[in-house]
Design an enzyme around this catalytic site. Structure first.
Site, short mmCIF file in Angstrom:
data_model
loop_
_atom_site.label_atom_id
_atom_site.label_comp_id
_atom_site.label_asym_id
_atom_site.label_seq_id
_atom_site.Cartn_x
_atom_site.Cartn_y
_atom_site.Cartn_z
N THR A 30 0.81 -1.24 0.00
CA THR A 30 0.00 0.00 0.00
C THR A 30 0.84 1.28 0.00
OG1 THR A 30 -0.15 -0.16 2.41
CG2 THR A 30 -1.99 -1.07 1.14
N PRO A 31 0.23 2.39 -0.46
CA PRO A 31 0.94 3.67 -0.54
C PRO A 31 0.76 4.49 0.74
CG PRO A 31 -1.18 3.92 -1.57
CD PRO A 31 -1.15 2.51 -1.02
N TRP A 32 1.32 5.70 0.71
CA TRP A 32 1.33 6.55 1.90
C TRP A 32 0.15 7.50 1.96
CZ3 TRP A 32 1.05 11.47 0.24
CH2 TRP A 32 1.51 11.72 -1.04
N LYS A 89 2.43 -4.92 3.51
CA LYS A 89 3.66 -4.12 3.40
C LYS A 89 3.22 -2.68 3.21
CE LYS A 89 6.59 -2.14 1.24
NZ LYS A 89 6.79 -0.71 1.58
N PRO A 90 3.18 -1.90 4.32
CA PRO A 90 2.74 -0.51 4.18
C PRO A 90 3.86 0.35 3.61
CG PRO A 90 3.29 -0.96 6.47
CD PRO A 90 3.55 -2.24 5.70
N SER A 91 3.50 1.57 3.22
CA SER A 91 4.52 2.49 2.71
C SER A 91 5.54 2.80 3.80
CB SER A 91 3.86 3.79 2.25
OG SER A 91 4.86 4.76 2.01
N ALA A 109 4.18 2.49 -12.23
CA ALA A 109 5.48 1.86 -12.50
C ALA A 109 5.71 0.67 -11.58
CB ALA A 109 6.59 2.90 -12.33
N GLY A 142 3.40 -0.96 -9.90
CA GLY A 142 2.34 -1.94 -10.19
C GLY A 142 2.72 -2.87 -11.33
N GLU A 158 -4.46 -1.05 -8.10
CA GLU A 158 -5.07 0.29 -8.04
C GLU A 158 -3.93 1.26 -8.27
OE1 GLU A 158 -8.17 1.14 -7.74
OE2 GLU A 158 -9.13 -0.70 -7.08
N ARG A 184 -8.20 18.17 -2.82
CA ARG A 184 -8.33 17.23 -1.71
C ARG A 184 -6.95 16.63 -1.40
NH1 ARG A 184 -10.45 11.52 -2.63
NH2 ARG A 184 -10.64 10.63 -0.57
N CYS A 210 -5.19 9.69 -6.02
CA CYS A 210 -5.19 9.10 -7.37
C CYS A 210 -6.38 9.56 -8.19
CB CYS A 210 -5.18 7.58 -7.25
SG CYS A 210 -6.50 7.01 -6.19
N GLU A 242 0.99 12.25 -13.84
CA GLU A 242 0.20 12.51 -12.64
C GLU A 242 0.92 13.59 -11.82
OE1 GLU A 242 0.13 9.15 -10.01
OE2 GLU A 242 -2.03 9.39 -9.65
N1 NAD Z 1 -5.80 3.73 -7.77
C1 NAD Z 1 -5.84 3.90 -6.46
O1 NAD Z 1 -6.75 3.47 -5.78
C2 NAD Z 1 -4.72 4.62 -5.77
C3 NAD Z 1 -4.91 5.02 -4.44
C4 NAD Z 1 -3.87 5.69 -3.80
C5 NAD Z 1 -2.68 5.94 -4.46
N2 NAD Z 1 -2.54 5.56 -5.74
C6 NAD Z 1 -1.31 5.87 -6.46
O2 NAD Z 1 -0.20 5.69 -5.61
C7 NAD Z 1 0.85 6.55 -6.00
C8 NAD Z 1 1.39 7.27 -4.77
O3 NAD Z 1 1.77 6.35 -3.81
P1 NAD Z 1 3.28 5.92 -3.57
O4 NAD Z 1 4.18 7.05 -3.92
O5 NAD Z 1 3.37 5.33 -2.20
O6 NAD Z 1 3.44 4.76 -4.66
P2 NAD Z 1 4.67 3.75 -4.84
O7 NAD Z 1 4.33 2.90 -6.01
O8 NAD Z 1 5.96 4.44 -4.85
O9 NAD Z 1 4.66 2.86 -3.51
C9 NAD Z 1 3.52 2.09 -3.15
C10 NAD Z 1 3.99 0.92 -2.29
O10 NAD Z 1 4.80 0.06 -3.08
C11 NAD Z 1 5.99 -0.21 -2.37
N3 NAD Z 1 7.03 -0.56 -3.32
C12 NAD Z 1 7.83 0.26 -4.03
N4 NAD Z 1 8.68 -0.48 -4.80
C13 NAD Z 1 8.39 -1.78 -4.57
C14 NAD Z 1 8.90 -3.02 -5.04
N5 NAD Z 1 9.90 -3.07 -5.93
N6 NAD Z 1 8.35 -4.17 -4.59
C15 NAD Z 1 7.35 -4.13 -3.71
N7 NAD Z 1 6.83 -3.00 -3.20
C16 NAD Z 1 7.34 -1.83 -3.64
C17 NAD Z 1 6.24 1.04 -1.57
O11 NAD Z 1 7.14 0.80 -0.52
C18 NAD Z 1 4.83 1.34 -1.08
O12 NAD Z 1 4.51 0.52 0.01
C19 NAD Z 1 0.23 7.51 -7.00
O13 NAD Z 1 0.59 7.12 -8.28
C20 NAD Z 1 -1.27 7.32 -6.79
O14 NAD Z 1 -2.06 7.63 -7.90
C21 NAD Z 1 -3.52 4.89 -6.41
O1 SSN Z 2 -5.52 8.08 -3.77
C1 SSN Z 2 -6.57 7.50 -3.85
C2 SSN Z 2 -7.86 8.07 -3.44
C3 SSN Z 2 -8.61 7.14 -2.66
C4 SSN Z 2 -9.95 7.68 -2.37
O2 SSN Z 2 -10.37 8.67 -2.97
O3 SSN Z 2 -10.61 7.08 -1.53
#
Ligand code: NAD
Ligand code: SSN
Length: 446
Positions: free
Chosen positions: A116-118, A142-144, A198, A200, A217, A245, A251, A348
């Site tokens: 998950t992201p931060w 595995k949280p951010s 990237a 993902g 996501e 927001r 996202c 983005e």
């Molecule tokens: N579609 C959705 O529902 C949604 C919701 C929230 C955020 N987001 C997207 O998330 C992004 C912002 O979040 P972020 O900066 O934390 O994203 P990120 O992809 O950098 O990191 C997300 C998670 O992946 C982990 N990660 C990074 N490299 C990895 C690897 N090689 N193997 C396994 N895990 C790894 C990170 O530690 C973190 O826990 C934006 O692009 C946003 O649009 C999407």
């Molecule tokens: O970053 C993602 C947004 C999540 C949400 O709007 O609930």
């Protein structure tokens, strides 16, 4: 040729079913270079027929025929499609035994890796872990690395509330090492990821080795389209909400504000006044509605997009630079005269910057809106009911807000088209992601 295959061939020939060419756009065609491949009877090796041996050119033409046919076919009524499929079925034979009883049984997928992201450090976890545990799965989260404390607090609450040991696990730290362990383990049956496109893609590729289920996501590039016939107040309120927001760090945040030419001046002037009034500061201070960005790298990225747009002719209407508070603060910004080709409209932004693009017609707005690899959320502002449906259906996005800038809720399916992801979270559909369907066939039930 054996007697059996001869008679089969002549039967097929007599009813016109022995086709040996490919079918592209409704026409039977030979391979463009005339090559053929032989079809053999596996019982005796004899040649039954020679069919077209096609390649990349024919495949590309077939893809473009399917692409062109998609819109008209998908616009037929369900009843019309059903009738045609029924007719097709009626030309063949259907076998079904009255002595069998068939049942679909829903089983939990198994161990799920949750990454998950931060930006929503709790919601991004609970959206996954809630349905996973409800279906009977167990999880490794595995949280951010930027926001692990929320995940750990949630895990402590899970323990206190009686979730048994081992059902919910949290591993903080080295993302690639933890990620690879989750991907390599055959015991992990699914990866569910929220984060950048990237990362993902990397996880999706890694999951292929053990053929895990994958839910993604990913990033968005949301268009927010304001038509001439919109209610200005509603459009302003909605655009502010969807753009600013979480200081633009969601996202589903509007990444491009598309404004029709008849309302462009009025809208940008009112939008600028509203954005100028947004109070920036520490989120714990009274009245603050715009906080910091997550880190220095995020500020640099946002600023580089703004500078790039300015250098290509866009105009700063409000803000446009780092905030005087310094550190990770950026001024809430509006940039006018943006073109969809500019970096700021293609990537983005993930910050408090609203790029505004002017358009003339509804068709042009739809074309600009869909001209991206992302497809998460989109917004439209209009007072026309007909236009609402027309445009909502034409937008290649998983979520469409109509006269509404805040669309997220746990009771509706959340997810993207194209490179914004796979699968849905929330609502009853979010449960499907954590279930295997087992078909049980019981025979001899007479
Ligand atoms: N579609 C959705 O529902 C949604 C919701 C929230 C955020 N987001 C997207 O998330 C992004 C912002 O979040 P972020 O900066 O934390 O994203 P990120 O992809 O950098 O990191 C997300 C998670 O992946 C982990 N990660 C990074 N490299 C990895 C690897 N090689 N193997 C396994 N895990 C790894 C990170 O530690 C973190 O826990 C934006 O692009 C946003 O649009 C999407
Ligand atoms: O970053 C993602 C947004 C999540 C949400 O709007 O609930």
């Amino acid at each position: 040729m054996s007697m059996g295959s001869e008679s089969l061939v002549s039967r097929l020939k007599s009813c016109g079913l022995l086709q040996t060419k490919g079918l592209i756009g409704g026409k039977w065609v030979d391979a463009y270079d005339g090559k053929t491949i032989e079809v053999h009877n596996p019982a005796n090796g004899q040649v039954i027929a020679s069919v077209a041996c096609m390649g990349d050119k024919e495949a590309k033409d077939a893809i473009s025929a399917a692409y062109d046919a998609f819109a008209p076919w998908s616009k037929l009524t369900a009843a019309d499609r059903s009738n045609r499929l029924r007719n097709w079925l009626d030309t063949g034979l259907v076998s079904s035994s009255s002595l069998q009883r068939r049942q679909s049984v829903f089983m939990p997928v198994g161990v799920v890796g949750v990454v998950t992201p931060w930006n929503f450090p709790l919601a991004m976890i609970t959206r996954k872990v809630g349905p996973a545990l409800a279906c009977g799965c167990t999880v490794v989260i595995k949280p951010s690395e930027f926001t692990p404390l929320t995940a750990l607090a949630a895990a402590e609450l899970a323990l206190q509330s009686g979730i048994p040991p081992g059902v919910l696990n949290v591993v903080t730290g080295d993302a690639p090492k933890i990620g690879n362990s989750l991907l390599e383990s055959p015991q992990v049956r699914k990866i569910t990821f929220t984060g950048s496109t990237a990362v993902g893609k990397k996880l999706m590729a890694g999951a292929a080795e053990t053929v895990k289920k994958v839910s993604l996501e990913l990033g968005g590039n949301a268009p927010c389209i304001v038509f001439d016939d919109a209610d200005l107040e509603v459009a302003l309120k909605g655009s502010l909400a969807t753009k600013f927001r979480n200081s633009g760090q969601t996202c589903v945040c509007a990444n491009r504000i598309l404004v029709q030419e008849g309302i462009y001046e009025k809208f940008t002037s009112a939008f600028s006044n509203a954005v100028q009034d947004l109070k920036v500061g520490n989120g714990f201070s009274e009245g603050v509605v715009q906080g910091p960005l997550i880190n220095e790298a995020a500020v640099q990225k946002v600023d580089s997009f703004v500078q790039d747009a300015i250098s290509k002719g866009a105009k700063v209407l409000v803000g446009g630079k780092r905030h005087s508070l310094g550190f990770t603060f950026y001024e809430p910004t509006i940039i006018g005269d943006v073109k969809n080709e500019m970096l700021i409209a293609r990537q983005e932004v993930f910050g408090p910057v609203a790029p505004v693009i002017r358009f003339k017609t509804e068709e042009e707005a739809i074309q600009i809106a869909n001209d991206t690899n992302a497809g998460l959320a989109a917004y439209i502002f209009t007072n026309s009911m007909k236009r609402s449906w027309r445009v909502a259906e034409a937008l290649e996005y998983g979520i469409v807000g109509v006269n509404e800038g805040l669309v997220s809720t746990e009771v509706a399916p959340f997810g993207g088209y194209k490179q914004s992801g796979l699968g849905r979270e929330g609502s009853k559909y979010g449960l499907d992601e954590y279930l295997e369907i087992k078909y049980v066939c019981m025979g001899n039930m007479g």
